[in-house]
Structures are given as C-alpha cells and as structure tokens.
Design a protein around this motif. Structure first.
Motif, short mmCIF file in Angstrom:
data_model
loop_
_atom_site.label_atom_id
_atom_site.label_comp_id
_atom_site.label_asym_id
_atom_site.label_seq_id
_atom_site.Cartn_x
_atom_site.Cartn_y
_atom_site.Cartn_z
N LEU A 1 -4.04 -1.23 4.68
CA LEU A 1 -4.15 -2.36 3.74
C LEU A 1 -5.57 -2.38 3.19
O LEU A 1 -6.53 -2.56 3.96
CB LEU A 1 -3.86 -3.67 4.47
CG LEU A 1 -2.40 -3.95 4.79
CD1 LEU A 1 -2.28 -5.17 5.69
CD2 LEU A 1 -1.61 -4.16 3.51
N ARG B 1 4.23 1.18 9.04
CA ARG B 1 3.66 1.38 7.70
C ARG B 1 2.93 2.70 7.67
O ARG B 1 2.30 3.10 8.64
CB ARG B 1 2.64 0.28 7.39
CG ARG B 1 3.24 -1.00 6.93
CD ARG B 1 2.12 -1.92 6.55
NE ARG B 1 1.56 -1.53 5.26
CZ ARG B 1 1.62 -2.29 4.17
NH1 ARG B 1 2.19 -3.46 4.23
NH2 ARG B 1 1.10 -1.88 3.04
N HIS C 1 -1.46 -11.52 -3.51
CA HIS C 1 -0.03 -11.42 -3.84
C HIS C 1 0.40 -12.32 -5.00
O HIS C 1 1.54 -12.22 -5.45
CB HIS C 1 0.80 -11.68 -2.58
CG HIS C 1 0.59 -10.60 -1.56
ND1 HIS C 1 -0.50 -10.60 -0.73
CD2 HIS C 1 1.29 -9.47 -1.29
CE1 HIS C 1 -0.46 -9.52 0.03
NE2 HIS C 1 0.61 -8.82 -0.28
N ASN D 1 8.01 -2.54 3.60
CA ASN D 1 7.14 -1.35 3.58
C ASN D 1 7.32 -0.54 4.87
O ASN D 1 6.69 0.48 5.05
CB ASN D 1 5.65 -1.73 3.53
CG ASN D 1 5.31 -2.67 2.42
OD1 ASN D 1 5.71 -3.81 2.43
ND2 ASN D 1 4.57 -2.19 1.45
N THR E 1 6.16 -0.19 -9.35
CA THR E 1 4.93 -0.57 -8.66
C THR E 1 4.04 -1.35 -9.61
O THR E 1 3.89 -0.97 -10.78
CB THR E 1 4.13 0.60 -8.08
OG1 THR E 1 2.83 0.13 -7.72
CG2 THR E 1 3.97 1.77 -9.03
N ILE E 2 3.45 -2.41 -9.09
CA ILE E 2 2.51 -3.16 -9.94
C ILE E 2 1.25 -2.32 -10.18
O ILE E 2 0.50 -2.59 -11.10
CB ILE E 2 2.11 -4.52 -9.32
CG1 ILE E 2 1.32 -4.34 -8.01
CG2 ILE E 2 3.30 -5.42 -9.13
CD1 ILE E 2 0.50 -5.57 -7.63
N ASP E 3 1.04 -1.31 -9.33
CA ASP E 3 -0.21 -0.51 -9.43
C ASP E 3 -0.21 0.46 -10.61
O ASP E 3 -1.26 0.97 -10.98
CB ASP E 3 -0.42 0.30 -8.14
CG ASP E 3 -0.41 -0.57 -6.89
OD1 ASP E 3 -0.74 -1.76 -7.00
OD2 ASP E 3 -0.04 -0.05 -5.82
N MET F 1 -5.50 -6.17 -7.06
CA MET F 1 -4.78 -5.09 -6.37
C MET F 1 -4.82 -3.79 -7.17
O MET F 1 -5.50 -3.70 -8.19
CB MET F 1 -3.34 -5.51 -6.11
CG MET F 1 -3.19 -6.51 -4.98
SD MET F 1 -1.43 -6.86 -4.68
CE MET F 1 -1.52 -7.69 -3.10
N GLY F 2 -4.07 -2.81 -6.72
CA GLY F 2 -3.98 -1.54 -7.45
C GLY F 2 -4.08 -0.30 -6.59
O GLY F 2 -4.01 0.82 -7.08
N ARG F 3 -4.30 -0.49 -5.28
CA ARG F 3 -4.52 0.63 -4.35
C ARG F 3 -5.59 1.59 -4.89
O ARG F 3 -6.65 1.12 -5.24
CB ARG F 3 -3.20 1.34 -4.03
CG ARG F 3 -2.25 0.43 -3.24
CD ARG F 3 -1.30 1.18 -2.35
NE ARG F 3 -1.97 1.94 -1.33
CZ ARG F 3 -2.48 1.41 -0.19
NH1 ARG F 3 -2.35 0.12 0.04
NH2 ARG F 3 -3.08 2.17 0.69
N GLU G 1 -9.30 -3.38 -5.62
CA GLU G 1 -9.37 -3.33 -4.14
C GLU G 1 -9.75 -1.95 -3.61
O GLU G 1 -10.29 -1.83 -2.51
CB GLU G 1 -8.04 -3.77 -3.52
CG GLU G 1 -6.86 -2.86 -3.89
CD GLU G 1 -5.53 -3.30 -3.31
OE1 GLU G 1 -5.47 -4.33 -2.62
OE2 GLU G 1 -4.53 -2.59 -3.56
N ARG H 1 1.90 -10.40 -7.67
CA ARG H 1 3.27 -9.87 -7.56
C ARG H 1 4.32 -10.97 -7.64
O ARG H 1 5.52 -10.67 -7.65
CB ARG H 1 3.43 -9.14 -6.22
CG ARG H 1 2.75 -7.82 -6.23
CD ARG H 1 3.03 -6.88 -5.10
NE ARG H 1 3.78 -7.32 -3.98
CZ ARG H 1 3.56 -6.88 -2.73
NH1 ARG H 1 2.55 -6.05 -2.49
NH2 ARG H 1 4.31 -7.26 -1.74
O1 F6P Z 1 1.50 -1.26 -3.99
C1 F6P Z 1 1.56 -2.60 -4.34
C2 F6P Z 1 0.54 -3.40 -3.58
O2 F6P Z 1 0.60 -4.74 -4.03
C3 F6P Z 1 -0.89 -2.87 -3.64
O3 F6P Z 1 -1.53 -3.18 -4.85
C4 F6P Z 1 -1.49 -3.50 -2.41
O4 F6P Z 1 -2.57 -2.74 -1.93
C5 F6P Z 1 -0.35 -3.50 -1.44
O5 F6P Z 1 0.84 -3.41 -2.19
C6 F6P Z 1 -0.29 -4.73 -0.57
O6 F6P Z 1 0.69 -4.54 0.38
P1 F6P Z 1 1.34 -5.74 1.21
O7 F6P Z 1 2.29 -6.46 0.31
O8 F6P Z 1 2.05 -5.06 2.31
O9 F6P Z 1 0.24 -6.64 1.66
#
Ligand code: F6P
Length: 364
Positions: free
Chosen positions: A261, A257, A288, A76, A141-143, A185-187, A238, A291
């Motif tokens: 977060l 970055r 995570h 990132n 993106t998983i989001d 997750m999901g931003r 989140e 993911r």
């Molecule tokens: O954008 C994908 C994502 O998994 C988000 O859902 C989450 O907020 C972020 O990345 C987490 O980032 P990192 O892997 O840097 O902790």
C-alpha cells in the motif's frame, strides 16, 4: 452460438466508478441475444463457493450505470493461484486453488468468463485462460496505467474528484497564506496527479516518473512569494519519490495481497516544505474519495461501451483478449500483450509540456 449461452462475469482488484455500468451493458446485451449472465461475487471467491453466483437479469441492472462501486463486490485478495488459507497451525499460507475455480466453472456449465480488472486481475484471467477457461478481459483502474488501452474507466471520475478538491483548497490556502499539499492515488503512474494538478491550477506537481528535489520545490514556492503569490498548492502522486529515494509505503496490507500500500509522501513533502520555507503548511490525503460515488458521464459511457464490446468478442469467440479503447474504436488486444506492461506518463507528452509552459514545477 447456442441459445442458452452462459456467461459469467466478475470484478477483481480495487473498485472503480463504472464497474456497474459494465455489468449493466453485459447483462442487457446478453439478454437481447437470449444469453444468460451469472454474476460472480467478490472476484474469484464466488467460483470457490458456488452459492456466491447470482443470475443477472435486465431488471436487476436497470440504470445501475449511475452507481459507484460494484453490486457484485470485489477484492484485492482473491487470487485463486495464491489464495490465503490458514494451515493446521493457524498460519496463513498462499495456496493454488485455481483447479477448483476451473472445476466449478465447468460444473456450472458456464461458457465464458468476462473478467473486469486491472493489471493483477487480468493476469489471473490470462492464467485461467491458459488452463482452458474462455476469457474476455475488460480493463479497469482509476490509475489509468494499463498500456493496451488509451484510457481505463474510473480514471476520469478520479481526476474530476481530485480537481474539485484542489479547486476548493485554493480559497482556504489563500486565506491563510498557506502551502497545501494534497496526496492523490495512482500507484506507480502519475496520471491522476498530472491531470488534476494542471486542471486545478496547482503550483507544483510531483509524479513517480519525475524524481523530485525538495529544494527546487521550495525555491519555486518562494519565487512565487516574491511575485506576490503568498499561497501554493502542491499535488503529490502517492508513488512520487525524491531523487535517489523510494516511494513511501505502508507495508503489504492484508494477507493475500500481492502489492504494497503506497502512501505517506504527502506528509513527508509537507514537513519538508514547512521546515525549509517556514511557511504554514498543511497536507491531506484524498484517498478512497477518488474511487467513491457516481461515475462521470465519460466513465459511464466508456464502461457501457466496454461491456457491449466484450459481448461482441464473446460472439466472435475472440477468447483470451481484452477490450481496449483505440479511438474511435474499441479493439480486441491479446491478454498476453496486456499484462505486465504499465503505462506511465510520457515525459515528452503534450500534457507535461503544457504544464511546464504554464509554469508548473515538477521539482526537477
Ligand atoms: O489501483 C487503484 C488504487 O486505488 C491505487 O491508486 C491505490 O494505491 C490502491 O488502489 C489502494 O488500494 P486499497 O483500496 O486496497 O487501499
């Protein structure tokens, strides 16, 4: 197109299940055209250090479509327009080293870059395109928050994992008459929470698109008690926030970055519920896990389709575009139209309506 057409491919931002499947499709489709593919390690960092570029052959990618993560690595922090570099005083400065990326790309006589990434990485790809690099984007993106495509790969896997977790929480919550709060997750988009929450029969789903009132959440839980439902499952995205409040975050993370977060709202909601209802309440953050591991069949297939479609766009020289799913087709969308527009949950959409009609509370 020359026989020795040389394609570079990189992955940027957080990993998502399906990245390896994109790579497999790109390498195998290229090989069938007698083109060469070079994998760039760790997003753009490999183009700053040319030792980090690997010649990819079909043997190297055979059936990696079933593997999670990315064999090329990702980061990132690898924005070549804002690269964290220590100055003479040892302080970290963000410097524009994009010219080095362009120079290395040309020196290696690469013809095209396939950039696989989310909003941030696709913006970098577009900026490099404007500097003269022929680029094709692949959305990841998983989001699921990229506007130009119906869905991104990684999302289905994340929702599947979250749903399985919610399924498992029912039995332990029920045994103890507890409220279980799970943060996903999901931003700034609520897709993962919404889809997994409905599928996992959550009682409450809190998403960034609907600011919540904690009293309404508690009322819903206590209303359930009156009807003999002595446990409850609350799924919190989140990025969700109380009305008038802001999403909780854990700061900027590592140097370089661009984003903060997100996280902490699950614990906040759990504490509030425990205080206001006096019910045993626990929270967990799926993090995570969402993911990790093998992509679902849906994500594998979508990733393979995106990879093969990207090669078609190279063949048609449609540089500066991104592949996007527009069922039943995969289309090319100009990168310019892709970046900066986030796809959020539609409050009028059928999924939200379904949730409301089956009695799920959004805290509004
Ligand atoms: O954008 C994908 C994502 O998994 C988000 O859902 C989450 O907020 C972020 O990345 C987490 O980032 P990192 O892997 O840097 O902790």
């Amino acid at each position: 197109m020359s026989k020795s057409f040389k394609i570079a491919i990189n992955m940027g931002g957080g990993d998502a299940p399906g990245l390896n499947a994109v790579l497999e499709a790109v390498v195998r489709s290229a090989s069938n055209r007698n083109w060469e593919v070079y994998g760039i390690k760790n997003s753009y960092e490999g183009l700053l250090d040319t030792n980090e570029i690997i010649r990819m052959t079909p043997e190297k990618v055979w059936h990696i479509s079933s593997l999670g993560g990315t064999i090329l690595g990702t980061t990132n922090k690898g924005n070549p327009f804002k690269m964290p570099i220590a100055n003479a005083a040892g302080e970290i400065e963000l410097r524009d080293v994009s010219d080095r990326v362009v120079d290395n790309f040309r020196r290696l006589r690469l013809d095209c870059l396939i950039a696989v990434g989310g909003d941030g990485s696709l913006k970098i790809a577009y900026d490099l395109f404007k500097k003269g690099i022929p680029v094709i984007g692949v959305p990841k993106t998983i989001d699921n928050d990229l506007a130009a495509t119906i869905i991104t790969f990684g999302f289905d896997t994340a929702v599947t994992i979250a749903t399985e977790a919610i399924d498992r929480l029912h039995s332990t919550a029920k045994s103890h008459d507890r409220v279980m709060v799970v943060e996903v997750m999901g931003r700034n988009a609520g897709w993962i929470a919404l889809n997994s929450g409905i599928s996992g029969s959550a009682d409450v789903i809190l998403i960034p698109e609907i600011p919540f009132d904690i009293d309404k959440v508690c009322d819903h839980i206590m209303e359930g008690e009156l009807h003999g439902q002595r446990y409850a499952i609350v799924v919190v995205a989140e990025g969700a926030a109380p009305a008038g409040g802001k999403a909780l975050n854990k700061g900027k993370g590592e140097a370089g970055r661009q984003d903060v977060l997100l996280g902490g709202v699950g614990e906040y909601v759990a504490r509030q519920i425990a205080k206001k209802t006096a019910k045993d309440t626990r929270f967990l953050v799926l993090g995570h896990l969402q993911r990790g591991g093998s992509p679902t069949t849906f994500d594998r297939l979508l990733s393979l389709r995106f990879g093969a479609a990207a090669l078609r766009l190279v063949e048609e020289k449609k540089f500066g575009t991104m592949v996007a799913l527009d069922p039943p087709d995969i289309k090319a969308i100009p990168l310019e139209e892709v970046i900066g527009s986030i796809k959020r949950v539609s409050l009028e959409g059928d999924t939200i309506r379904t949730a409301r009609e089956i009695g799920i509370c959004f805290g509004d």
